[in-house]
Motif scaffolding. Structure first.
Motif, PDB file in Angstrom:
ATOM      1  N   ARG A 137     -44.829 -31.896 -18.483  1.00  0.00           N
ATOM      2  CA  ARG A 137     -44.352 -30.669 -17.840  1.00  0.00           C
ATOM      3  C   ARG A 137     -43.744 -29.746 -18.888  1.00  0.00           C
ATOM      4  N   SER A 138     -43.934 -28.454 -18.717  1.00  0.00           N
ATOM      5  CA  SER A 138     -43.417 -27.510 -19.702  1.00  0.00           C
ATOM      6  C   SER A 138     -41.933 -27.210 -19.497  1.00  0.00           C
ATOM      7  N   VAL A 139     -41.423 -27.323 -18.248  1.00  0.00           N
ATOM      8  CA  VAL A 139     -40.014 -27.058 -17.971  1.00  0.00           C
ATOM      9  C   VAL A 139     -39.459 -28.196 -17.117  1.00  0.00           C
ATOM     10  N   LEU A 140     -38.301 -28.709 -17.513  1.00  0.00           N
ATOM     11  CA  LEU A 140     -37.631 -29.772 -16.767  1.00  0.00           C
ATOM     12  C   LEU A 140     -36.224 -29.323 -16.400  1.00  0.00           C
ATOM     13  N   ILE A 141     -35.738 -29.856 -15.297  1.00  0.00           N
ATOM     14  CA  ILE A 141     -34.365 -29.604 -14.862  1.00  0.00           C
ATOM     15  C   ILE A 141     -33.688 -30.954 -14.681  1.00  0.00           C
ATOM     16  N   GLY A 142     -32.477 -31.054 -15.198  1.00  0.00           N
ATOM     17  CA  GLY A 142     -31.746 -32.302 -15.083  1.00  0.00           C
ATOM     18  C   GLY A 142     -30.249 -32.055 -15.122  1.00  0.00           C
ATOM     19  N   ASN A 143     -29.518 -33.096 -15.500  1.00  0.00           N
ATOM     20  CA  ASN A 143     -28.074 -32.964 -15.619  1.00  0.00           C
ATOM     21  C   ASN A 143     -27.601 -33.681 -16.876  1.00  0.00           C
TER      22      ASN A 143
END
Length: 191
Positions: A137-143
């Motif tokens: 994936r080109s963009v990831l969201i996390g914490n």
């Protein structure tokens, strides 16, 4: 998408900078201990690599700051090849942008946490047969959560952090594998 997001971060940082009591810029580097977790990661081992980047600590009140960072982070995984001939190594390099809220516990020691956005720069796998591209994936969201200690009367600081993603690292629908990274950093704030 990446350009719009980075522009939004820049505007938000500029606004908060004008509201801040104290502003410190810094640099940091350190070690990553990364792997993947999820239903598709039974035989996956971790990988040790590095990260390097910059940050700004925007003091809002005496015990609360906002700390956005931009960090080049080498992450990845390893597993034995299916044919039993050596080990395959996956390299997933990101430009990570954590936007952390930093709570001072005592002078010099703080806890921080917040969202992290990852922009994939490299996604490849090395094996005895050569290097192949991986459909990441080109963009990831996390914490990200962690602890930070700055030495008294010096700009030298240390960090320990854990970051994980909310979305799988790969585009294939049948692969459920999320990034998981522990990191240790040393850095310097320029006052």
């Amino acid at each position: 998408m990446k350009t719009k997001f980075l522009t939004l971060i820049l505007i938000l940082s500029t606004f908060l900078t004008t509201q801040a009591q104290d502003l410190k810029f810094g640099v940091k580097a350190g070690a990553n201990f990364s792997s993947l977790f999820g239903d598709s990661t039974d035989d996956i081992d971790g990988q040790t690599d590095f990260h390097v980047g910059g940050l700004v600590n925007i003091q809002l009140i005496s015990w609360l700051a906002l700390q956005p960072e931009e960090v080049y982070s080498r992450q990845g995984y390893q597993y034995d090849s299916f044919a039993g001939f050596g080990e395959n190594t996956g390299n997933l390099d990101y430009l990570n942008v954590p936007v952390l809220v930093d709570f001072t516990v005592v002078k010099g020691l703080s806890l921080h946490g917040g969202p992290q956005f990852g922009f994939n720069l490299v996604s490849e796998e090395d094996s005895n047969a050569g290097t192949t591209d991986v459909d990441a994936r080109s963009v990831l969201i996390g914490n990200a959560i962690g602890i930070q200690y700055q030495l008294p009367n010096l700009g030298l600081f240390f960090q320990a952090r854990y970051a994980s993603d909310f979305v799988t690292a790969f585009n294939e629908d049948d692969i459920e594998a999320f990034n998981s990274t522990y990191s240790l950093s040393v850095g310097w704030f320029f006052d």
